[in-house]
Design an enzyme around this catalytic site. Structure first.
Site, PDB file in Angstrom:
ATOM      1  N   ASP A 137       0.831  -1.204   0.000  1.00 61.58           N
ATOM      2  CA  ASP A 137       0.000   0.000   0.000  1.00 61.58           C
ATOM      3  C   ASP A 137       0.866   1.254   0.000  1.00 61.58           C
ATOM      4  O   ASP A 137       1.949   1.276   0.588  1.00 61.58           O
ATOM      5  CB  ASP A 137      -0.908  -0.014   1.243  1.00 61.58           C
ATOM      6  CG  ASP A 137      -2.014   1.009   1.158  1.00 61.58           C
ATOM      7  OD1 ASP A 137      -2.341   1.453   0.042  1.00 61.58           O
ATOM      8  OD2 ASP A 137      -2.552   1.379   2.209  1.00 61.58           O
ATOM      9  N   ARG A 151      -0.051   7.514  -2.880  1.00 60.90           N
ATOM     10  CA  ARG A 151       0.270   8.590  -1.928  1.00 60.90           C
ATOM     11  C   ARG A 151       1.743   8.959  -1.995  1.00 60.90           C
ATOM     12  O   ARG A 151       2.119  10.114  -1.807  1.00 60.90           O
ATOM     13  CB  ARG A 151      -0.142   8.164  -0.518  1.00 60.90           C
ATOM     14  CG  ARG A 151      -1.653   8.224  -0.297  1.00 60.90           C
ATOM     15  CD  ARG A 151      -2.056   7.666   1.055  1.00 60.90           C
ATOM     16  NE  ARG A 151      -1.899   6.217   1.092  1.00 60.90           N
ATOM     17  CZ  ARG A 151      -1.639   5.533   2.193  1.00 60.90           C
ATOM     18  NH1 ARG A 151      -1.465   6.160   3.339  1.00 60.90           N
ATOM     19  NH2 ARG A 151      -1.549   4.221   2.153  1.00 60.90           N
ATOM     20  N   ASN A 201     -10.548  -2.955  -6.830  1.00 58.16           N
ATOM     21  CA  ASN A 201      -9.770  -1.992  -7.617  1.00 58.16           C
ATOM     22  C   ASN A 201     -10.316  -1.789  -9.029  1.00 58.16           C
ATOM     23  O   ASN A 201      -9.993  -0.797  -9.692  1.00 58.16           O
ATOM     24  CB  ASN A 201      -8.303  -2.438  -7.720  1.00 58.16           C
ATOM     25  CG  ASN A 201      -7.537  -2.273  -6.427  1.00 58.16           C
ATOM     26  OD1 ASN A 201      -6.541  -2.959  -6.194  1.00 58.16           O
ATOM     27  ND2 ASN A 201      -7.976  -1.366  -5.560  1.00 58.16           N
TER      28      ASN A 201
END
Length: 250
Positions: free
Chosen positions: A20, A24, A68
């Site tokens: 993950d 970001r 997803n």
């Protein structure tokens, strides 16, 4: 160095990772999310090589969930293209690593299916380690599929309901060919399982870290394994039973 305090005799045989933080990581650098996914592929190569060196037998990577598919189409298409470009045979051939995929293949583009099936075939006799890519995968999908298979056996008169056991359920899961994870790692600072290997991680040790996946390096992996080695795995027994080696007959 973290590697100096690793107990080489207690390396987890199966490590599962929720990779993950790619998007970001990219956003924090003012880049498009796609750059984070590309950087994440480099980390996969790094961690795969280090797991081979440490003697890990199974490495399962959560690559793309069934949820997803709900992402923007442009990102999904970019991820599929990146997947095709990143199926690097060299890392598997060089390290004698077997490649396998779990998940709903029917939803994958034909070119992706053909590429993964070709790599699975080419590496099927490799035995140093197995890398398992969870692609178009979720536990709820997997368990639903297994329940349907068992229900069909019952409906066809080939199985009695009272004959359904944990072993039978295991045999119908996508992961039937490998042991359950010893250690589950999630990067990126989130504290959830995200529909990943829910049946299989019943007694896995869980490790969460804030590091985004593109920054997860060998030292980060060593830190997770050292944390794992500091835990007592009891599997429902008491601490005293584990320490004395007493069997639990309950």
């Amino acid at each position: 160095m973290m590697t100096e305090i690793l107990d080489k005799n207690r390396i987890p045989q199966h490590i599962a990772i929720i990779m993950d933080g790619n998007g970001r990581w990219a956003n924090s650098r003012g880049l498009e999310r796609a750059y984070g996914h590309k950087a994440g592929v480099d980390t996969v190569r790094t961690i795969t090589s280090e797991c081979v060196r440490l003697g890990v037998k199974y490495l399962t990577l959560y690559t793309f969930s069934t949820e997803n598919w709900n992402r923007p189409q442009a990102e999904v298409s970019a991820l599929m293209k990146l997947l095709l470009d990143s199926l690097d045979e060299d890392i598997f051939v060089k390290n004698n690593v077997r490649f396998r995929v779990i998940g709903d293949r029917e939803r994958l583009p034909v070119m992706v299916r053909e590429a993964i099936e070709g790599l699975e075939e080419k590496t099927k006799n490799f035995s140093t380690m197995t890398v398992v890519i969870a692609l178009s995968y979720s536990s709820k999908w997997e368990i639903t599929k297994a329940v349907k298979s068992i229900a069909q056996l019952v409906g066809d008169g080939k199985l009695k309901p009272e004959s359904i056991t944990e072993d039978l359920i295991n045999s119908q899961l996508e992961t039937h060919f490998m042991p359950d994870p010893d250690l589950l790692i999630r990067t990126g600072g989130e504290y959830r399982i995200s529909n990943y290997l829910l049946w299989q991680i019943a007694y896995s040790e869980l490790y969460f870290c804030n590091t985004f996946w593109p920054d997860f390096n060998e030292d980060c992996l060593h830190k997770a394994i050292i944390d794992f080695q500091g835990r007592q795995r009891r599997f429902g027994k008491t601490e005293a039973q584990v320490e004395t080696g007493e069997k639990n007959n309950d």
